[in-house]
Design a protein around this motif. Structure first.
Motif, mmCIF file in Angstrom:
data_model
loop_
_atom_site.group_PDB
_atom_site.id
_atom_site.type_symbol
_atom_site.label_atom_id
_atom_site.label_comp_id
_atom_site.label_asym_id
_atom_site.label_seq_id
_atom_site.Cartn_x
_atom_site.Cartn_y
_atom_site.Cartn_z
ATOM 1 N N LEU A 135 0.837 -1.197 0.000
ATOM 2 C CA LEU A 135 0.000 0.000 0.000
ATOM 3 C C LEU A 135 0.874 1.249 0.000
ATOM 4 C CD1 LEU A 135 -2.631 -1.041 2.697
ATOM 5 C CD2 LEU A 135 -2.885 -1.140 0.213
ATOM 6 N N GLY A 136 0.425 2.256 -0.745
ATOM 7 C CA GLY A 136 1.170 3.501 -0.796
ATOM 8 C C GLY A 136 1.124 4.249 0.528
ATOM 9 N N ILE A 137 2.228 4.855 0.901
ATOM 10 C CA ILE A 137 2.319 5.620 2.144
ATOM 11 C C ILE A 137 2.417 7.118 1.859
ATOM 12 C CG2 ILE A 137 3.765 6.091 4.170
ATOM 13 C CD1 ILE A 137 2.204 3.512 4.378
ATOM 14 N N GLY A 138 3.088 7.470 0.774
ATOM 15 C CA GLY A 138 3.241 8.887 0.461
ATOM 16 C C GLY A 138 4.461 9.143 -0.394
ATOM 17 N N ARG A 139 4.844 10.407 -0.460
ATOM 18 C CA ARG A 139 5.942 10.848 -1.310
ATOM 19 C C ARG A 139 6.915 11.686 -0.487
ATOM 20 N NH1 ARG A 139 6.595 15.615 -4.110
ATOM 21 N NH2 ARG A 139 4.516 16.249 -3.399
ATOM 22 N N VAL A 140 8.216 11.457 -0.688
ATOM 23 C CA VAL A 140 9.240 12.205 0.041
ATOM 24 C C VAL A 140 9.334 13.629 -0.510
ATOM 25 C CG1 VAL A 140 11.668 12.324 0.705
ATOM 26 C CG2 VAL A 140 10.561 10.090 0.445
ATOM 27 N N VAL A 141 9.185 14.618 0.367
ATOM 28 C CA VAL A 141 9.261 16.013 -0.063
ATOM 29 C C VAL A 141 10.454 16.755 0.544
ATOM 30 C CG1 VAL A 141 6.809 16.204 -0.564
ATOM 31 C CG2 VAL A 141 7.624 16.724 1.743
ATOM 32 N N ASP A 158 4.654 13.486 2.283
ATOM 33 C CA ASP A 158 3.326 13.995 1.967
ATOM 34 C C ASP A 158 2.398 12.791 1.752
ATOM 35 O OD1 ASP A 158 1.048 15.128 0.929
ATOM 36 O OD2 ASP A 158 2.081 16.436 -0.483
ATOM 37 N N THR A 159 1.346 12.692 2.561
ATOM 38 C CA THR A 159 0.450 11.532 2.526
ATOM 39 C C THR A 159 -0.849 11.805 1.771
ATOM 40 O OG1 THR A 159 -0.639 12.164 4.595
ATOM 41 C CG2 THR A 159 1.339 10.795 4.759
ATOM 42 N N ALA A 160 -0.946 12.956 1.100
ATOM 43 C CA ALA A 160 -2.228 13.379 0.521
ATOM 44 C C ALA A 160 -2.771 12.418 -0.525
ATOM 45 C CB ALA A 160 -2.087 14.772 -0.089
ATOM 46 N N ALA A 161 -1.910 11.654 -1.208
ATOM 47 C CA ALA A 161 -2.368 10.789 -2.294
ATOM 48 C C ALA A 161 -3.319 9.693 -1.816
ATOM 49 C CB ALA A 161 -1.169 10.165 -3.006
ATOM 50 N N TRP A 162 -3.175 9.219 -0.571
ATOM 51 C CA TRP A 162 -4.052 8.155 -0.073
ATOM 52 C C TRP A 162 -4.857 8.580 1.158
ATOM 53 C CZ3 TRP A 162 -3.588 6.228 4.939
ATOM 54 C CH2 TRP A 162 -2.427 6.592 5.630
ATOM 55 N N TRP A 163 -4.505 9.726 1.732
ATOM 56 C CA TRP A 163 -5.147 10.167 2.967
ATOM 57 C C TRP A 163 -5.705 11.569 2.748
ATOM 58 C CZ3 TRP A 163 -2.088 10.880 8.194
ATOM 59 C CH2 TRP A 163 -2.980 11.152 9.223
ATOM 60 N N PRO A 164 -6.868 11.692 2.129
ATOM 61 C CA PRO A 164 -7.452 13.015 1.873
ATOM 62 C C PRO A 164 -7.608 13.803 3.172
ATOM 63 C CG PRO A 164 -8.638 11.334 0.669
ATOM 64 C CD PRO A 164 -7.712 10.618 1.606
ATOM 65 N N ARG A 168 1.303 16.046 6.579
ATOM 66 C CA ARG A 168 2.662 15.582 6.352
ATOM 67 C C ARG A 168 3.207 14.971 7.640
ATOM 68 N NH1 ARG A 168 5.842 19.944 2.458
ATOM 69 N NH2 ARG A 168 4.556 19.551 0.619
ATOM 70 N N VAL A 169 4.003 13.925 7.483
ATOM 71 C CA VAL A 169 4.526 13.217 8.656
ATOM 72 C C VAL A 169 6.017 12.958 8.471
ATOM 73 C CG1 VAL A 169 2.324 12.088 9.163
ATOM 74 C CG2 VAL A 169 3.983 10.948 7.669
ATOM 75 N N LEU A 170 6.679 12.688 9.597
ATOM 76 C CA LEU A 170 8.080 12.301 9.575
ATOM 77 C C LEU A 170 8.192 10.783 9.661
ATOM 78 C CD1 LEU A 170 9.782 14.931 11.921
ATOM 79 C CD2 LEU A 170 9.642 14.945 9.432
ATOM 80 N N ILE A 171 9.077 10.224 8.847
ATOM 81 C CA ILE A 171 9.369 8.788 8.860
ATOM 82 C C ILE A 171 10.862 8.629 9.102
ATOM 83 C CG2 ILE A 171 9.416 6.655 7.510
ATOM 84 C CD1 ILE A 171 6.613 7.510 8.072
#
Length: 232
Positions: A135-141, A158-164, A168-171
């Protein structure tokens, strides 16, 4: 057990815009950071020199920069002559093992046996897509580093693609299980549920130990720092 020496956490996007001065004038601007994915340490910075050196791209050691960043500028405790004779890096080419060794020798640093560890530039991770369990988690910005030991700590995602409506979160970079640079794909050992429970990222200045502790607890991870002993 002693406490680790901790600097401030900063972003590479901020570092990339920094002007660098030397002991006898302006040197240039930071363009790239070069790091490995073994210990995630930033080994070199690439500077685009000012007109005095015809815009050459040169390698410098981050340990030579005096922190913290102040108003978009940092000072390097070297002369222009030292920079002028440092190894040049072609903007469109990766750093070679010989260039890395030459840079360490140029600045009077020992060349460790592991100096041939492949180095990546920050742009290799930017815009990478992250996934976990298919599953997609997001994109590194952006990338977040410690400005004392020059170690990458986090990906800003950035998690916007799967989490409307998500944030943004830190990993943690050490939560990456696999890297495919050519495909721009990173596989993580965290899941969407933990991402949803992550404390929202506001800005770099808001990251403190309480925030980091909450982040690590939410992912069931050990903290990377060593806490000072409690007073008797």
């Amino acid at each position: 057990m002693t406490a680790s020496c901790r600097g401030r956490l900063n972003s590479l996007s901020l570092l990339q815009r920094c002007k660098v001065t030397g002991n006898d004038g302006d040197i240039g601007h930071v363009r790239l950071a070069l790091f490995d994915t073994v210990d995630w340490r930033i080994h070199f910075l690439v500077l685009e020199s000012s007109p005095w050196l015809f815009g050459r791209w040169v390698l410098i050691l981050p340990s030579l920069l005096l922190q913290p960043i102040e108003r978009g500028s940092m000072h390097m405790d070297v002369s222009r002559r030292t920079v002028r004779t440092s190894p040049t890096l072609h903007p469109l080419q990766d750093i070679s093992v010989q260039q890395a060794r030459s840079a360490l020798l140029h600045y009077g640093q020992p060349v460790p046996p592991a100096a041939d560890v492949p180095l990546l530039i920050e742009t290799a991770l930017l815009d990478c897509e992250l996934s976990s369990g298919g599953l997609g988690i997001g994109r590194v910005v952006d990338l977040v580093y410690d400005d004392v030991d020059w170690t990458l700590r986090y990906l800003l995602v950035d998690t916007a693609a799967w989490w409307p409506g998500g944030h943004r979160v830190l990993i943690g970079v050490r939560w990456i299980e696999a890297i495919d640079i050519e495909a721009k794909q990173l596989r993580l050992s965290v899941d969407r549920a933990a991402i949803r429970a992550s404390p929202p990222f506001q800005d770099i200045a808001s990251i403190d130990r309480e925030y980091e502790s909450q982040l690590h607890r939410g992912h069931g991870r050990d903290r990377y720092w060593i806490e000072p002993p409690l007073a008797a």
